[in-house]
Write an enzyme that holds these catalytic residues in place. Sequence first.
Site, PDB file in Angstrom:
ATOM      1  N   CYS A   2       0.821  -1.208   0.000  1.00  0.00           N
ATOM      2  CA  CYS A   2       0.000   0.000   0.000  1.00  0.00           C
ATOM      3  C   CYS A   2       0.850   1.252   0.000  1.00  0.00           C
ATOM      4  CB  CYS A   2      -0.983  -0.083   1.153  1.00  0.00           C
ATOM      5  SG  CYS A   2      -2.125  -1.462   0.894  1.00  0.00           S
ATOM      6  N   ARG A  27      -5.055   2.791  -3.543  1.00  0.00           N
ATOM      7  CA  ARG A  27      -4.319   1.526  -3.611  1.00  0.00           C
ATOM      8  C   ARG A  27      -4.953   0.444  -2.749  1.00  0.00           C
ATOM      9  NH1 ARG A  27       0.952   2.390  -5.697  1.00  0.00           N
ATOM     10  NH2 ARG A  27       1.790   0.613  -4.579  1.00  0.00           N
ATOM     11  N   TRP A  74      -2.123  -2.662   3.990  1.00  0.00           N
ATOM     12  CA  TRP A  74      -3.007  -3.738   3.542  1.00  0.00           C
ATOM     13  C   TRP A  74      -2.488  -5.008   4.187  1.00  0.00           C
ATOM     14  CZ3 TRP A  74      -2.515  -8.276   0.650  1.00  0.00           C
ATOM     15  CH2 TRP A  74      -3.685  -8.787   0.090  1.00  0.00           C
ATOM     16  N   ASN A 100       6.379  -1.714   2.911  1.00  0.00           N
ATOM     17  CA  ASN A 100       5.552  -2.471   1.976  1.00  0.00           C
ATOM     18  C   ASN A 100       6.293  -3.737   1.604  1.00  0.00           C
ATOM     19  OD1 ASN A 100       3.624  -0.478   1.957  1.00  0.00           O
ATOM     20  ND2 ASN A 100       4.189   0.343  -0.046  1.00  0.00           N
ATOM     21  N   GLY A 101       5.600  -4.862   1.523  1.00  0.00           N
ATOM     22  CA  GLY A 101       6.235  -6.117   1.156  1.00  0.00           C
ATOM     23  C   GLY A 101       6.001  -7.172   2.213  1.00  0.00           C
ATOM     24  N   GLU A 485     -12.927 -11.275 -18.477  1.00  0.00           N
ATOM     25  CA  GLU A 485     -12.740  -9.937 -17.915  1.00  0.00           C
ATOM     26  C   GLU A 485     -14.050  -9.416 -17.320  1.00  0.00           C
ATOM     27  OE1 GLU A 485     -11.609  -6.099 -16.826  1.00  0.00           O
ATOM     28  OE2 GLU A 485     -10.517  -7.990 -16.998  1.00  0.00           O
ATOM     29  N   LYS A 489     -14.519  -8.201 -13.436  1.00  0.00           N
ATOM     30  CA  LYS A 489     -14.968  -6.867 -13.022  1.00  0.00           C
ATOM     31  C   LYS A 489     -16.131  -6.964 -12.045  1.00  0.00           C
ATOM     32  CE  LYS A 489     -12.295  -3.873 -14.742  1.00  0.00           C
ATOM     33  NZ  LYS A 489     -11.238  -4.908 -14.628  1.00  0.00           N
ATOM     34  N   GLU A 492     -14.859  -8.097  -8.675  1.00  0.00           N
ATOM     35  CA  GLU A 492     -13.996  -7.106  -8.032  1.00  0.00           C
ATOM     36  C   GLU A 492     -14.776  -6.018  -7.318  1.00  0.00           C
ATOM     37  OE1 GLU A 492      -9.839  -6.318 -10.287  1.00  0.00           O
ATOM     38  OE2 GLU A 492     -11.605  -5.942 -11.492  1.00  0.00           O
ATOM     39  N   HIS A 508     -20.981 -29.109 -20.867  1.00  0.00           N
ATOM     40  CA  HIS A 508     -20.130 -30.140 -20.270  1.00  0.00           C
ATOM     41  C   HIS A 508     -20.047 -29.978 -18.760  1.00  0.00           C
ATOM     42  CE1 HIS A 508     -18.845 -31.753 -24.130  1.00  0.00           C
ATOM     43  NE2 HIS A 508     -18.641 -30.512 -24.545  1.00  0.00           N
ATOM     44  N   LYS A 605      -4.397  -1.844  -5.533  1.00  0.00           N
ATOM     45  CA  LYS A 605      -4.183  -1.485  -6.937  1.00  0.00           C
ATOM     46  C   LYS A 605      -2.910  -2.104  -7.482  1.00  0.00           C
ATOM     47  CE  LYS A 605      -4.927   0.811 -10.761  1.00  0.00           C
ATOM     48  NZ  LYS A 605      -5.954   0.314 -11.693  1.00  0.00           N
TER      49      LYS A 605
END
Length: 610
Positions: A2, A27, A74, A100-101, A485, A489, A492, A508, A605
């Site tokens: 973040c 983010r 985050w 961060n990480g 996609e 969306k 999300e 199937h 993000k």
Amino acid sequence: MCGIVGYIGHRQAVPVLLEGLHRLEYRGYDSAGLALPHRGKARVCKTRGRVQDLRDKADTTALRGTVGIAHTRWATHGEPSDANAHPHTDVSGRIAVVHNGIVENAEQLRAELTALGIDLVSDTDTEVIAHLVARELEESESLEDAVRIALHRVRGTYGLLVLDARRPTELVVARNGSPIVLGVGDGEMFVASDVAALVHHTQRVVFLDDGELATVRDSEFRTSTLEVESEQTDKTPTTIDMVAEDYALGGFPDFMRKEIAEQGEAVRRALRGRLDDRFATAHLGGLNMDARELRSISKVVFLGCGSAYYAGQLGAQLIEELARIPATAEPASEFRYRNPVVDPDALYVAISQSGETLDTLAAVQELQRKGGRVIGAVNAVGSAIARQCGAGVFLHAGPEISVASTKALTNMTVSFTMLALLLGRVRDLSAADGHRIVDGLRALPAAIDQVLTDEDAIAEIAHRYAKARSMFFIGRVRAWPVAREGAQKLKEVSYVHAEAYQASELKHGPLALIDQEMPSVVIVPDDELLAKNLSTIEQIKARGGPVIAVTNADLPPNAADEVIRVPRVAPELDPMLLTIPLQLLAYHTAIALGRDVDKPRNLAKSVTVE
């Protein structure tokens, strides 16, 4: 993953820090905090929740000073809470760290510190770094050296900012896999994880590379390698073509809606100066490849994560159609773990809006280790993937703030169309077909704008089906990545469960789930598969399933319960236009359900951790 913000200069730090955090809210995060030095100790204010909660909690009369660090978190280690929010400090309160990480050996380091009698007050991996730096400072007078030595005990990824409250004339930053950028002002310096936090103050920036550390003072900075026997690195500030207004809503209710509306203009930017009418081709100078090298390409492989992966699938389809070169796409997150066979004659395309996606960056590095030829397709100048590749296609989408990608995704597919056109024209694609694609690309921005004029009708459909617990998205061949996609969306931003299926696969197994409560969004291009897609719709309706058709074809009366129409363009370009209504459908479903479309829960993000 973040937001990191740091300031050292002549202004009061707290307003600068809070404003920087606000600009990084897009983010995604769950807590926020800041720290300033005060009488040899870090005075920390942090809270679970939003930046506004931190703003309300911060006592600006007590939190005074011209140097400070701040963070939005985050959660990766430890639940969202006040205790787990950054910054973290050592036992004495002298050292404050934002990070961060992920520290992969955090449990081992926590056990070592606990055995030394150090009480850890959070569940995070980051706290161990503060204690490690503090211990190294017992043996060294240099914060830079202490950070460097401490980080040699850390395995994992980091964008790191460290404050020593006893030496408030400098900040130390380091990067390994997570972005850090310095902002150069007039008698002041800024640190951030994203240029969005800096552009209100300066356009002169320095991007740190992986394995690099910087010491920052109010009027200077020094960069060096992270090795214990470090070497100085020479960094010259560059000027970025961004201003604060690029990150403003501009009258829109949220950034996702703004960025959907900007797609026509974003495509115009991506096309500008790149289409060649004389030779019916495209110019992509960033590839750094001549016609002979382009003809030598044996296959094309697109690598991306999430929406970038689906854009890569569209790109692969276009490459095979127009250039007749084998092409495929796969998730970058899986690539290096399957020990891939790297073809030195292939062209690999690494796709990332931010240019900082860790999985994609790692795939690039794996390819380069094995002699692969890889280019980047990114939307951020100076990003890690852009620098690592050294060649590629800049997307020109403009800053994208909303977590859900819209205009960057569209510009990815436009860029891949130009790549397919370029590769096709050095092979066997006729000039007539080349001119047809060039004309179609030129018509695309106006066609996108035309789709957006039907927003009210799409919003009504979204509101009618917003209470559905799940949806299918159905497509085949060109429309299959579009369906994927579309489902992405919806998941999300609305949190409605959605799955994408190839139309031919529906019978199937998945057809068992169709009933009156399961709407299906069917993507129906006006192409050679129209009759088969109509047959799929009939199979769904025969089982009572509601059908929302997104199409540029003239469907039979009552073929679908709802029909969303898009204009006709060159058939190869259909996927780009068919994607736009799905963005609006997801957006208005989320609005109907009261979701925060720009900051969907649990997401960020730029994903800079595994």
